[in-house]
Design an enzyme around this catalytic site. Structure first.
Site, PDB file in Angstrom:
ATOM      1  N   CYS A  86     -19.859 105.519  14.122  1.00  0.00           N
ATOM      2  CA  CYS A  86     -17.726 105.021  14.558  1.00  0.00           C
ATOM      3  C   CYS A  86     -17.689 104.825  13.061  1.00  0.00           C
ATOM      4  O   CYS A  86     -16.940 104.343  13.155  1.00  0.00           O
ATOM      5  CB  CYS A  86     -17.397 103.929  15.657  1.00  0.00           C
ATOM      6  SG  CYS A  86     -19.025 102.360  14.830  1.00  0.00           S
ATOM      7  N   ASP A 119     -20.182  99.068   6.980  1.00  0.00           N
ATOM      8  CA  ASP A 119     -20.692  97.783   6.753  1.00  0.00           C
ATOM      9  C   ASP A 119     -22.659  98.278   5.836  1.00  0.00           C
ATOM     10  O   ASP A 119     -22.820  97.671   5.407  1.00  0.00           O
ATOM     11  CB  ASP A 119     -20.496  96.741   7.632  1.00  0.00           C
ATOM     12  CG  ASP A 119     -19.772  96.293   7.779  1.00  0.00           C
ATOM     13  OD1 ASP A 119     -19.519  95.687   6.469  1.00  0.00           O
ATOM     14  OD2 ASP A 119     -19.510  96.298   8.414  1.00  0.00           O
ATOM     15  N   GLU A 123     -25.167  98.510  11.438  1.00  0.00           N
ATOM     16  CA  GLU A 123     -24.527  98.037  10.200  1.00  0.00           C
ATOM     17  C   GLU A 123     -24.677  97.515   8.933  1.00  0.00           C
ATOM     18  O   GLU A 123     -24.673  97.024   8.422  1.00  0.00           O
ATOM     19  CB  GLU A 123     -22.879  97.926  11.051  1.00  0.00           C
ATOM     20  CG  GLU A 123     -22.468  96.341  11.400  1.00  0.00           C
ATOM     21  CD  GLU A 123     -21.379  96.303  11.846  1.00  0.00           C
ATOM     22  OE1 GLU A 123     -20.365  97.509  11.028  1.00  0.00           O
ATOM     23  OE2 GLU A 123     -21.244  95.425  12.991  1.00  0.00           O
ATOM     24  N   HIS A 148     -10.386  97.671   5.002  1.00  0.00           N
ATOM     25  CA  HIS A 148      -8.669  97.968   5.874  1.00  0.00           C
ATOM     26  C   HIS A 148      -8.314  98.570   6.523  1.00  0.00           C
ATOM     27  O   HIS A 148      -6.802  99.026   7.578  1.00  0.00           O
ATOM     28  CB  HIS A 148      -9.299  96.501   7.180  1.00  0.00           C
ATOM     29  CG  HIS A 148     -10.565  96.591   7.784  1.00  0.00           C
ATOM     30  ND1 HIS A 148     -11.818  95.838   7.425  1.00  0.00           N
ATOM     31  CD2 HIS A 148     -11.449  97.442   8.854  1.00  0.00           C
ATOM     32  CE1 HIS A 148     -12.852  96.201   8.120  1.00  0.00           C
ATOM     33  NE2 HIS A 148     -12.459  96.559   8.970  1.00  0.00           N
TER      34      HIS A 148
HETATM   35  C1  PEP Z   1     -18.323  99.295  10.421  1.00  0.00           C
HETATM   36  O1  PEP Z   1     -18.813  98.370   9.529  1.00  0.00           O
HETATM   37  O2  PEP Z   1     -18.695 100.641  10.162  1.00  0.00           O
HETATM   38  C2  PEP Z   1     -17.562  99.673  10.707  1.00  0.00           C
HETATM   39  C3  PEP Z   1     -17.396 100.473  11.809  1.00  0.00           C
HETATM   40  O3  PEP Z   1     -16.726  98.907  10.729  1.00  0.00           O
HETATM   41  P1  PEP Z   1     -15.634  98.034  10.559  1.00  0.00           P
HETATM   42  O4  PEP Z   1     -14.869  99.081  10.025  1.00  0.00           O
HETATM   43  O5  PEP Z   1     -14.659  97.023  11.849  1.00  0.00           O
HETATM   44  O6  PEP Z   1     -15.920  96.937   9.736  1.00  0.00           O
HETATM   45 MG    MG Z   2     -18.337  97.068  10.476  1.00  0.00          MG
END
Ligand code: PEP
Ligand code: MG
Length: 764
Positions: free
Chosen positions: A682, A635, A611, A369
């Site tokens: 996304c 994920d 995911e 993140h």
């Molecule tokens: C993902 O897992 O691709 C996602 C968009 O969510 P995060 O990165 O917040 O887990």
């Molecule tokens: Mg995710």
């Protein structure tokens, strides 16, 4: 001959190995690190000679003898020196151990009679770093278990040697002896180039992470240190003398001894020497504690060896006291490059935006993140450098961050600076060119519209999304407002935050995702201890176990949309229909409650994240229950390929172009088409032009990206027809390796005139 080392208990060996690795980590430079190793190995394995070679990359990895123990003038090596070199090269060439004795002829020198010889390669991250050799003067054949032990130790010291090399290279370049290593290789976090000054964020309680910092007022620093020593020692004396505290006489003796060590001349003299050299007290203390702990660690007596831990404990107490006296206000350099072993998004937030130019993290990869946040802020990030260089040494250093290649240049020379200035100028020209597209919608060369949304919520404000021409928020991560507080935010607090986001983007749609804590997004006030947090209590699972929290969040979201009607609601980590059904039931309940309270709210569109691999196989059933699907590739790839998204060591296994990932994406998008459920992607993969081409070919309905990636993806979409993308998809599906797919798509991007996206800097 039966060697005692072979019969040693493995527990003892492990302890000795730990001590070797620890003292390697605290060695002041490469030479003393390597010398420490050969001395320790010779002692632990009870051999006559120990040699350590390192590869010379400039000479096709030829082995160079760097340290030896036992080659005394009178002793003389049992093997001719040149022969030892040859054998070291043989071990290197094969990258496997070589075990020879006089009964066995050397494969390269059948005429030379060996006596006892064992060499093992030192491998680091798949590359050969050097060779570790032990020798016996008398005829001797090393046993299998000795071989296994030496190989184990070689694997354990590889990382430490690499760090010691980096440390030496940085200090040599600072003292003008020789240029630093051209660059240190990490993992790509976020693209871009930045030149600035390192500022290390360190765990305040960890002595080893304390950076060097120069001071101007040496006298004040000395006074501070002396006062800290007096305070700590007095406190220890007080504890030792305290009556009724339930201390045994042994405890009291220990505290008295601690007080004596804290006040000792040795500790004081060596720390003051460091301060007089211009280092701040904390940095000087770190060195002096290292030196003293090392002295005890080298002792044979296990009792005395353990005293090294006591020294470190005193070091921590002194550090605490020093920090309590320090002003807490952090001072960032004008062009800050933030560095830390394990930076959190909150550390980035603490720096004023205008000054933060790039991020360096010891751990993590482009899916962490932290890297996602850097990308959305439009600043470069290089991750996963902890095994390559000591992060604490970067404080105050001149740095170049190359986020395209995942490289860090420390104290670069004038020509490197010139080169990167040119690259940065080209990058600015490309950004300017791409900004011209910001008012246009994204459509393929043959006229298919692909709405481009942005991801937000990681503390970054919404301006980068607006500036990039985002058509809405495709993923708003709601967990960060939860992370910056010290308790769950109230419904009112959440309401005003969500309202602000919905208003800012109105009438464009905003997809608010319900809480996805767990994994690498823990809450300090809601600790969850798990061995496998990414496979644990995460996302929707926590929400369903705490419906009161979930309902509060849903109510806040629904209320925030009243009168605006641009809310989409997204559920994370759906792995089975039961979870989705239960979450949808709770959403209905919240909706009804609000209606009963007299609010008029347009029903939001409801979506599920795909995911988790099970969701790919259940996609038809999930699609029937919701209005849209959103693929979280970060994920999905992690779980599909069994690659931890945060672990830099396995970053090269994380590949969105892996044929299995492409198959999974195709399956999801086809199922969406069949059921008339729009599919958005996304995850960060949507920001990779090569992946975006394949998604267009699959017929994806929209993409949601980091704001920094949006202009490049828009350019990609404009440059390809849907038909061309479909052709490329068809060809990709025939390939079995991600690298071949990458080559195919890279060629297609270059042919379409998008070389600048493939080879950054080639925008002219
Ligand atoms: C993902 O897992 O691709 C996602 C968009 O969510 P995060 O990165 O917040 O887990
Ligand atoms: Mg995710």
């Amino acid at each position: 001959m039966i060697r005692k080392s072979a019969s040693r208990s493995s527990v003892l060996l492990t302890t000795r190995f730990d001590a070797i690795v620890q003292s390697l980590g605290t060695a002041p430079n490469l030479d003393s690190a390597l010398l420490g190793i050969v001395k320790d190995v010779r002692k632990v394995f009870q051999v006559d000679i120990c040699l350590l070679y390192l590869s010379d990359p400039a000479q096709q990895d030829l082995q160079q003898l760097m340290a030896s123990d036992g080659l005394g003038a009178d002793a003389g090596p049992p093997l001719p020196h040149a022969f030892a070199d040859t054998l070291a090269n043989l071990v290197a060439e094969r990258s496997e151990p070589v075990n020879l004795c006089d009964s066995q002829a050397s494969p390269t020198h059948p005429d030379v009679s060996c006596q006892g010889y064992l060499g093992v390669p030192i491998m680091h991250q798949g590359a050969l770093l050097g060779v570790l050799i032990v020798q016996q003067k008398a005829r001797y054949r090393f046993s299998e278990s000795e071989l296994a032990s030496l190989a184990t130790l070689a694997a354990q010291i590889a990382g430490g040697i690499r760090l010691a090399e980096s440390r030496s290279s940085i200090s040599a370049s600072l003292s003008g002896d020789k240029p630093a290593a051209p660059f240190f290789e990490g993992v790509i976090g976020a693209p871009g180039i930045a030149t600035g000054t390192g500022h290390v964020v360190y765990a305040r309680a960890k002595l080893e992470q304390i950076p060097d910092r120069s001071i101007t007022d040496i006298e004040a620093e000395i006074a501070d240190f002396q006062a800290a020593v007096e305070q700590v020692a007095r406190e220890l004396d007080r504890i030792a003398e305290e009556q009724g505290a339930g201390l045994t006489p042994e405890d009291r003796t220990l505290f008295r001894a601690y007080a004596m060590i804290a006040r000792s001349d040795e500790l004081m003299t060596s720390t003051l020497a460091g301060i007089k050299n211009g280092n701040w007290a904390a940095g000087a203390l770190r060195d002096s504690i290292r030196e003293h702990a090392r002295y005890f660690e080298a002792m044979d007596d296990p009792y005395l060896r353990e005293r090294a831990d006591d020294i470190r404990a005193i070091g921590r107490a002194l550090l605490n006291e020093l920090q309590a006296r320090e002003q807490v206000e952090e001072r960032y350099p004008a062009r800050t490059i933030l560095a830390g072993e394990d930076l959190s998004p909150l550390d980035l937030a603490a720096v004023k935006d205008a000054r933060l130019l790039a991020v360096i993290s010891g751990h993590g990869s482009r899916l962490s993140h932290l890297a996602i946040l850097a990308r959305s802020m439009g600043i470069p990030a290089v991750m996963g450098l902890a095994d390559t260089l000591p992060i604490a040494n970067l404080d105050g250093k001149s740095l170049i961050v190359d986020g395209y290649q995942g490289r860090l240049y420390v104290e670069p020379d004038a020509s490197a600076k010139r080169e990167f200035r040119k690259l940065a100028a080209r990058e600015r020209r490309l950004s300017k060119k791409l900004r011209l597209l910001s008012d246009q919608t994204a459509q393929t060369a043959d006229g298919f519209r692909i709405p481009l949304y942005t991801n937000a919520g990681l503390l970054s404000d919404l301006n980068p999304s607006l500036a990039a021409g985002s058509e809405g928020i495709g993923l708003y991560r709601t967990e960060f407002p939860f992370m910056v507080r010290d308790s769950f935010p109230t419904e009112e607090e959440q309401y005003s935050l969500y309202r602000q986001v919905l208003e800012t983007f109105h009438p464009r749609p905003v997809t608010l995702r319900t809480l996805d804590i767990g994994g690498d997004k823990p809450l300090t006030y809601f600790p969850v201890q798990e061995t496998n947090p990414f496979l644990g209590w995460r996302g929707i699972r926590i929400s369903l176990d705490h419906p009161e929290m979930f309902l509060t969040q849903i109510r806040a979201m629904l209320r925030a949309s009243s009168g605006l009607d641009n809310l989409n609601l997204l559920l994370p980590m759906i792995s089975r229909v039961e979870d989705l059904d239960e979450a949808l039931m709770l959403i209905r309940r919240a909706y009804q409650q609000l209606e009963q309270e007299g609010l008029t709210i347009t029903r939001p569109l409801l979506g599920a994240m795909i995911e988790v691999p099970s969701a790919v196989y259940m996609v038809e059933a999930l699609a029937r229950r919701v209005d849209f699907l959103s693929v979280g590739t970060n994920d999905l790839i992690q779980y599909l390929l069994a690659v931890d998204r945060n672990n830099e060591r396995v970053a090269r296994w994380f590949d969105a172009l892996h044929p299995a990932v492409i198959q999974a994406l195709l399956r999801i998008i086809r199922a969406g088409k069949r059921s008339g459920t729009p599919v958005s992607v996304c995850g960060e993969a949507a920001g990779d032009p090569a992946v975006a081409i394949l998604l267009i070919g699959m017929g994806v309905d929209s993409l949601s990206l980091s704001a920094g990636d949006l202009p490049r993806i828009k350019w990609t979409i404009h440059s390809f027809s849907r038909q061309r993308a479909k052709d490329l998809l068809r060809q990709s599906l025939k390939l079995e390796q991600a690298s071949a797919i990458r080559t195919l798509l890279t060629r297609a991007l270059v042919d379409a005139g998008l070389e600048a996206l493939v080879h950054p800097g080639n925008s002219d």
